[in-house]
Structure formats: structure tokens, C-alpha cells
Design a protein around this motif. Structure first.
Motif, PDB file in Angstrom:
ATOM      1  N   VAL A 134       0.865  -1.187   0.000  1.00  3.35           N
ATOM      2  CA  VAL A 134       0.000   0.000   0.000  1.00  3.35           C
ATOM      3  C   VAL A 134       0.902   1.239   0.000  1.00  3.35           C
ATOM      4  CG1 VAL A 134      -1.894  -1.146   1.207  1.00  3.35           C
ATOM      5  CG2 VAL A 134      -0.135   0.046   2.522  1.00  3.35           C
ATOM      6  N   PRO A 135       0.410   2.396  -0.438  1.00  2.00           N
ATOM      7  CA  PRO A 135       1.192   3.632  -0.344  1.00  2.00           C
ATOM      8  C   PRO A 135       1.526   3.945   1.116  1.00  2.00           C
ATOM      9  CG  PRO A 135      -0.637   3.913  -1.857  1.00  2.00           C
ATOM     10  CD  PRO A 135      -0.854   2.595  -1.196  1.00  2.00           C
ATOM     11  N   VAL A 136       2.671   4.565   1.330  1.00  2.00           N
ATOM     12  CA  VAL A 136       3.170   4.793   2.682  1.00  2.00           C
ATOM     13  C   VAL A 136       2.233   5.675   3.501  1.00  2.00           C
ATOM     14  CG1 VAL A 136       4.555   6.831   2.108  1.00  2.00           C
ATOM     15  CG2 VAL A 136       5.272   5.330   3.981  1.00  2.00           C
ATOM     16  N   ASN A 137       1.493   6.564   2.856  1.00  2.00           N
ATOM     17  CA  ASN A 137       0.570   7.449   3.562  1.00  2.00           C
ATOM     18  C   ASN A 137      -0.876   6.976   3.493  1.00  2.00           C
ATOM     19  OD1 ASN A 137       0.217   7.866   0.882  1.00  2.00           O
ATOM     20  ND2 ASN A 137       0.414  10.129   0.919  1.00  2.00           N
ATOM     21  N   SER A 138      -1.088   5.705   3.124  1.00  2.00           N
ATOM     22  CA  SER A 138      -2.438   5.186   2.979  1.00  2.00           C
ATOM     23  C   SER A 138      -3.094   5.007   4.341  1.00  2.00           C
ATOM     24  CB  SER A 138      -2.403   3.837   2.248  1.00  2.00           C
ATOM     25  OG  SER A 138      -3.678   3.226   2.250  1.00  2.00           O
ATOM     26  N   GLY A 218      10.664   4.130  -1.306  1.00  2.00           N
ATOM     27  CA  GLY A 218      10.218   4.603   0.008  1.00  2.00           C
ATOM     28  C   GLY A 218       8.804   5.125   0.008  1.00  2.00           C
ATOM     29  N   LYS A 219       8.082   4.980  -1.102  1.00  2.00           N
ATOM     30  CA  LYS A 219       6.707   5.479  -1.204  1.00  2.00           C
ATOM     31  C   LYS A 219       5.671   4.441  -0.780  1.00  2.00           C
ATOM     32  CE  LYS A 219       7.752   8.554  -5.123  1.00  2.00           C
ATOM     33  NZ  LYS A 219       7.395   8.864  -6.539  1.00  2.00           N
ATOM     34  N   TYR A 220       6.131   3.206  -0.529  1.00  2.00           N
ATOM     35  CA  TYR A 220       5.180   2.136  -0.244  1.00  2.00           C
ATOM     36  C   TYR A 220       5.652   1.329   0.962  1.00  2.00           C
ATOM     37  CZ  TYR A 220       3.873   3.374  -4.987  1.00  2.00           C
ATOM     38  OH  TYR A 220       3.503   4.080  -6.106  1.00  2.00           O
ATOM     39  N   ARG A 221       4.714   0.641   1.577  1.00  2.00           N
ATOM     40  CA  ARG A 221       5.010  -0.228   2.710  1.00  2.00           C
ATOM     41  C   ARG A 221       4.259  -1.551   2.543  1.00  2.00           C
ATOM     42  NH1 ARG A 221       0.462   0.682   6.086  1.00  2.00           N
ATOM     43  NH2 ARG A 221      -0.605   2.666   5.617  1.00  2.00           N
ATOM     44  N   ILE A 222       4.620  -2.513   3.377  1.00  2.00           N
ATOM     45  CA  ILE A 222       4.028  -3.853   3.282  1.00  2.00           C
ATOM     46  C   ILE A 222       3.186  -4.102   4.530  1.00  2.00           C
ATOM     47  CG2 ILE A 222       4.497  -6.311   2.952  1.00  2.00           C
ATOM     48  CD1 ILE A 222       7.270  -5.540   1.954  1.00  2.00           C
ATOM     49  N   LEU A 223       1.978  -4.612   4.334  1.00  2.00           N
ATOM     50  CA  LEU A 223       1.089  -4.920   5.461  1.00  2.00           C
ATOM     51  C   LEU A 223       1.459  -6.270   6.076  1.00  2.00           C
ATOM     52  CD1 LEU A 223      -2.480  -3.917   4.196  1.00  2.00           C
ATOM     53  CD2 LEU A 223      -0.864  -2.548   5.519  1.00  2.00           C
ATOM     54  N   GLU A 224       1.238  -6.359   7.366  1.00  2.00           N
ATOM     55  CA  GLU A 224       1.439  -7.631   8.064  1.00  2.00           C
ATOM     56  C   GLU A 224       0.203  -8.515   7.866  1.00  2.00           C
ATOM     57  OE1 GLU A 224       2.147  -9.299  12.630  1.00  2.00           O
ATOM     58  OE2 GLU A 224       2.235  -7.142  12.191  1.00  2.00           O
ATOM     59  N   ILE A 225       0.434  -9.812   7.706  1.00  2.00           N
ATOM     60  CA  ILE A 225      -0.669 -10.774   7.556  1.00  2.00           C
ATOM     61  C   ILE A 225      -0.922 -11.415   8.924  1.00  2.00           C
ATOM     62  CG2 ILE A 225      -1.442 -12.894   6.425  1.00  2.00           C
ATOM     63  CD1 ILE A 225       0.310 -12.138   4.051  1.00  2.00           C
ATOM     64  N   PRO A 226      -2.122 -11.248   9.491  1.00  2.00           N
ATOM     65  CA  PRO A 226      -2.398 -11.817  10.814  1.00  2.00           C
ATOM     66  C   PRO A 226      -2.749 -13.302  10.740  1.00  2.00           C
ATOM     67  CG  PRO A 226      -4.326 -10.650  10.030  1.00  2.00           C
ATOM     68  CD  PRO A 226      -3.263 -10.477   8.966  1.00  2.00           C
ATOM     69  N   TYR A 227      -2.597 -13.977  11.873  1.00  2.00           N
ATOM     70  CA  TYR A 227      -3.018 -15.380  12.032  1.00  2.00           C
ATOM     71  C   TYR A 227      -2.439 -16.278  10.921  1.00  2.00           C
ATOM     72  CZ  TYR A 227      -6.409 -12.705  14.750  1.00  2.00           C
ATOM     73  OH  TYR A 227      -6.994 -11.815  15.597  1.00  2.00           O
ATOM     74  N   ILE A 228      -1.148 -16.185  10.761  1.00  2.00           N
ATOM     75  CA  ILE A 228      -0.487 -16.919   9.683  1.00  2.00           C
ATOM     76  C   ILE A 228      -0.609 -18.431   9.864  1.00  2.00           C
ATOM     77  CG2 ILE A 228       1.804 -17.469   8.736  1.00  2.00           C
ATOM     78  CD1 ILE A 228       2.452 -14.521   8.889  1.00  2.00           C
ATOM     79  N   ARG A 249      14.562  -1.726   1.532  1.00  2.00           N
ATOM     80  CA  ARG A 249      15.078  -0.360   1.691  1.00  2.00           C
ATOM     81  C   ARG A 249      15.666  -0.232   3.093  1.00  2.00           C
ATOM     82  NH1 ARG A 249      14.342   4.961  -0.349  1.00  2.00           N
ATOM     83  NH2 ARG A 249      14.328   6.534   1.310  1.00  2.00           N
ATOM     84  N   ARG A 250      16.900   0.245   3.158  1.00  2.00           N
ATOM     85  CA  ARG A 250      17.555   0.373   4.456  1.00  2.00           C
ATOM     86  C   ARG A 250      17.711   1.828   4.898  1.00  2.00           C
ATOM     87  NH1 ARG A 250      18.502  -3.772   1.848  1.00  2.00           N
ATOM     88  NH2 ARG A 250      19.822  -2.768   0.284  1.00  2.00           N
ATOM     89  N   ALA A 251      17.471   2.759   3.996  1.00  2.00           N
ATOM     90  CA  ALA A 251      17.415   4.181   4.380  1.00  2.00           C
ATOM     91  C   ALA A 251      16.006   4.500   4.890  1.00  2.00           C
ATOM     92  CB  ALA A 251      17.768   5.057   3.186  1.00  2.00           C
ATOM     93  N   ASP A 252      15.882   5.580   5.590  1.00  2.00           N
ATOM     94  CA  ASP A 252      14.585   5.959   6.151  1.00  2.00           C
ATOM     95  C   ASP A 252      13.635   6.400   5.021  1.00  2.00           C
ATOM     96  OD1 ASP A 252      12.902   6.364   8.394  1.00  2.00           O
ATOM     97  OD2 ASP A 252      13.178   8.541   8.133  1.00  2.00           O
ATOM     98  N   PRO A 253      12.409   5.878   4.891  1.00  2.00           N
ATOM     99  CA  PRO A 253      11.823   4.841   5.746  1.00  2.00           C
ATOM    100  C   PRO A 253      12.302   3.443   5.347  1.00  2.00           C
ATOM    101  CG  PRO A 253      10.253   5.501   4.072  1.00  2.00           C
ATOM    102  CD  PRO A 253      11.455   6.374   3.874  1.00  2.00           C
ATOM    103  N   VAL A 254      12.651   2.645   6.340  1.00  2.00           N
ATOM    104  CA  VAL A 254      13.126   1.278   6.113  1.00  2.00           C
ATOM    105  C   VAL A 254      11.941   0.405   5.704  1.00  2.00           C
ATOM    106  CG1 VAL A 254      14.200  -0.726   7.191  1.00  2.00           C
ATOM    107  CG2 VAL A 254      14.965   1.596   7.791  1.00  2.00           C
TER     108      VAL A 254
END
Length: 469
Positions: A134-138, A218-228, A249-254
Motif C-alpha cells: 500500500v502507499p506509505v501514507n495510505s 520509500g513510497k510504499y510499505r508492506i502490510l502484516e498478515i495476521p493469524y499466519i 530499503r535500508r534508508a529511512d523509511p526502512v
């Protein structure tokens, strides 16, 4: 003489038979001039791996390789079954998940008649990891927040879609609660840039170019999947997987900022069962070689070795691959060689049988020809017997005639004996009977000739006193 020629020809055939079989085997089992690999989208790992495999196959085996761009696993499987591809990449579980799932556009297409061919497993190459991006500011913070948004699920028939559907079920989100978008990787990037897409579910290897092109920004992030654990229990083609912190990505945002639990499934290389064992063995050997794994960063393959690469999940192992995985179980005679030469062996045996039957037929004709000669001798003998019946030895001229008949019987017997060997005379009862007839007739003529001589001697004695007086 002819029998000797046949024996020589048979010996020559037996001497050159191994060479003939070897050359025939090489010709019939030679590697194909060209093979086709059903890959995937150019921005996915399937395609880059297919190109690497193409280069190595052309270098090491000398076989031309054509790589086909496809929409993913389901199309690859269809191309394999229809014989339009020899090798293909596949995400396990895709066919089961997508069975019966079609968009309106797909339903409108006429059904295709495919020529089926059994599909076999070659190797499991790497883990295809599920990423919910998802986009980082979503405003989407967790998986349940996907409701009411436009979500890219992957192209129709792709492994992305096959992973997205069970993931949505796991989150208890129906397709009616979102706006599904069936997009390619290029379209996903474009629509993210144009703010036309709220999220995308990508199931690819963590080295896939599309992931790095998106997440490196750095514009996107990954969601966590619950109850794997619950997800992997229900969807058996999924395994637990953890994306290391800072993987993309290791620079901010990681990205991701910490180790991120998710799920993954395998990436299989499949082949039609009819594909040459030698070719599949060559492909398997290339995959197991460390150079291939290192160039493509297949760390799981390097670490897991045989146990990882053989995780087939439902497809039978191709014989050619089994020869590499279990060289000690390789049969003395290659199964393909046995299959290929079966017709040849049947042909050779049939030819030998036909040659034997032909030889027997010639022998019988020879025997019949000899019987015809014997018939001729018998007819001549009967003619002599009829002549001798007219001579009783009482006439003065009977003696010379009887002597001529006796000579004819002797000549006839000699001619007959010259036509047969001692072995044939011993085996042939007809010749034996003919000789007995000759002896009987000779005795008869000799008896009459003896009577004629006695009569002549008596006449001479009777004339003696008269000449004295």
C-alpha cells in the motif's frame, strides 16, 4: 552354397547389431533442435530465470530455446498440456484455487480444445512470497482495511491471483466488498503513480524487479498478515515465511522496518512427460549447479539442497530429473532407450523369423523338386518294367534286349544315387523305396536273362551229338 551365404549374412548382422542399435538410439533420442519455455511477465522472476536457463541450455546442450511471455501459472500449465511449451514455471495450488474462477471477459471467450499431456515435476526453485503493498501514507493499516478499496489481485490466471483469493478469504473479505483490479506489474506501477490504485497483492520472489522498483522508492510499505498459522493450516500450499527487516530499503523509511511474518509458496519448473529424458536431466543438472543458484540468488536452493528442490506438491517426478536426484537408482538400460528400441527389436525379431520361414520354404521347394526328379526316375523304371514283361527269354533276340534293360536300370539307379547325399539317403524313405524297386526289377531281369542263357546252352548241347554223328 546359398545356406553358407545366409549364415554369413546372419553373423554380419549380429556383429553390427550393437552399432546399429546405438546409432538408432542416438538418432531417436537426440536432443531437440529447439524447446520452448513458458515463463511469465518480464518483471517477474519466472521470466528472468527463464532467460538465464535459456543461455545455459544453449551453451551446454546446444539446444535453441524460445522463451514465451505469459500471464502466469495457469497459462503456463495450459501451454504445457497443449504441447505448445516443453518447460514451464508454475505456482503450486494455482489451478485448484482458480478452478472455476473467471472474469466476465474470460467467460465470454470460446472454450479451447487442448491436447492433454501428462505434466511432470522437475524442480522447486525458490519461495514466492505474498506481499500486500500500500502507499506509505495510505489509511490502510491492516489487512481488514482493504474493504471498500480498489485492489490489484494479479492478472487473470496468474499465481498472484491464485494467492490473493485465499488471502482475502482468510481476512474474511469477499470480492463484492472490494473493487478487484486484474492488472499486470506494469499497470500496477502506472496506476500507483496515478493514484488510481489503493493496494496490490503481489506473490513473487523477494528478488523480483517489480518489488524493488516499488519499495526502493520509500513510497510504499508492506502490510502484516495476521493469524499466519491458521492460514497455512487451511491453505496447504502456503508455508510460513519471514521477510527480513530492511530487505527492500535500508534508508529511512526502512522497508520493512522490522522482520515481517508472511506466507509463501513454491516456484516449480514443470515439463511434459514426453519431453526427452536427456533434456530434462540436463536441465536438472544445470539447476543443481551452484553457479546457477548463485547467479539468480537462490539461497534457499543452496541451503536446502535436495530436500528443498524436490518439494513437488502433487506432480510426479520426471524420469529425467529422477536420474539426477537418484543416480544410484538409474536403470542399466535407459527407459527411453527401451521404449525407443522396442519397435526396432520387434522388427529385427520379425525379420529373423521371416528369414527362417523363407529358408524353410526354400528347403521344402528343394525337397519337392527332388521328389519330382524321383517321380521321373520311377516313371522310367516302370517303363523298363513294362518292356521286360514282354520278354520271357524264349526267343533268341530276348537276351540282348534283356541285357539292355538291365543296363538301363543300373544307369537309372546310379543317376538317382548321385542326386542325394548319404545323410539324405538315410533320411529319405522314398529314395530307399525306389532303390528297392530297382533291385527287384534287376533281379527279375537277371532271372529271365539267366533262363535265356540256360536255354541257349541247352540248344548248344542238343546240337552237339548231331554234329558228332
Amino acid at each position: 552354397m546359398k545356406r553358407s551365404v545366409i549364415k554369413v549374412l546372419l553373423v554380419i548382422l549380429l556383429i553390427f547389431l550393437p552399432v546399429i542399435l546405438h546409432q538408432a538410439y542416438r538418432w531417436l533420442t537426440a536432443l531437440p533442435d529447439q524447446i520452448t519455455i513458458a515463463a511469465g511477465h518480464p518483471e517477474g522472476r519466472y521470466y528472468s530465470m527463464a532467460l538465464q536457463l535459456k543461455d545455459l541450455l544453449e551453451q551446454q546442450l546446444g539446444t535453441k530455446v524460445k522463451v514465451i511471455q505469459t500471464k502466469g501459472s495457469l497459462e503456463n500449465l495450459a501451454l504445457l498440456r497443449s504441447g505448445k511449451a516443453d518447460l514451464g514455471f508454475y505456482q503450486p495450488g494455482a489451478e485448484y484455487v482458480l478452478q472455476g474462477f473467471q472474469t466476465e471477459q474470460e467467460k465470454s471467450k470460446p472454450p479451447q480444445q487442448a491436447v492433454t499431456d501428462r505434466i511432470c515435476f522437475i524442480a522447486n526453485l525458490y519461495s514466492q512470497v505474498v506481499h500486500v503493498i500500500v502507499p506509505v501514507n495510505s489509511e490502510i493499516i491492516k489487512l481488514a482495511d482493504l474493504k471498500g478499496h480498489r485492489i490489484a489481485l494479479g492478472e487473470q490466471g496468474s499465481g498472484d491471483l491464485a494467492a490473493s483469493l485465499p488471502l482475502l478469504r482468510h481476512a474474511q473479505i469477499s470480492l463484492e466488498e472490494i473493487t478487484p483490479a486484474y492488472l499486470s506489474y506494469e499497470e500496477i506501477e502506472e496506476q500507483f503513480d496515478q493514484n488510481q490504485l489503493d493496494a496490490a497483492i503481489l506473490t513473487v520472489g523477494i528478488e523480483a524487479p517489480v518489488l524493488h522498483e516499488l519499495l526502493d522508492t520509500g513510497k510504499y510499505r508492506i502490510l502484516e498478515i495476521p493469524y499466519i498459522e491458521a492460514l497455512t493450516r487451511k491453505e496447504t500450499h502456503f508455508d510460513e515465511y519471514e521477510i527480513p527487516a530492511g530487505m527492500f530499503r535500508r534508508a529511512d523509511p526502512v522497508v520493512p522496518p522490522q522482520d515481517l511474518p508472511t506466507v509463501a509458496c513454491g516456484a516449480h519448473l514443470l515439463a511434459r512427460e514426453s519431453v526427452s529424458d536427456e533434456l530434462v536431466s540436463g536441465v536438472t543438472a544445470i539447476i543443481l549447479h551452484q553457479d546457477f543458484s548463485k547467479q539468480l540468488q537462490l539461497n534457499e536452493l543452496i541451503e536446502g539442497g535436495n530436500s528443498f528442490v524436490r518439494d513437488s506438491q502433487g506432480f510426479p517426478l520426471h524420469v529425467g530429473a529422477d536420474h539426477i536426484y537418484n543416480p544410484e537408482l538409474k536403470p542399466f538400460l535407459n527407459s527411453e532407450f527401451v521404449e525407443v528400441t522396442e519397435g526396432m527389436r520387434s522388427f529385427i525379431v520379425s525379420m529373423l523369423i521371416a528369414t527362417y520361414l523363407l529358408w524353410r520354404q526354400i528347403q521344402k521347394r528343394r525337397e519337392k523338386a527332388k521328389e519330382h526328379k524321383l517321380d521321373r526316375y520311377i516313371r522310367q523304371l516302370l517303363a523298363i518294367e513294362k518292356k521286360q514283361m514282354k520278354l520271357d527269354g524264349n526267343n533268341l533276340s530276348d537276351g540282348p534286349d534283356l541285357q539292355v534293360l538291365l543296363d538301363e536300370v543300373t544307369i537309372l539307379r546310379q543317376e538317382n544315387l548321385n542326386q542325394f547325399s548319404a545323410h539324405e539317403l538315410n533320411e529319405d524313405r522314398a529314395t530307399d523305396a525306389f532303390l528297392e524297386m530297382c533291385h527287384a526289377l534287376s533281379d527279375k531281369i537277371n532271372a529271365k536273362l539267366l533262363g535265356w542263357k540256360i536255354d541257349r546252352l541247352g540248344e548248344k548241347i542238343n546240337k552237339s551229338p548231331e554234329s558228332d554223328s
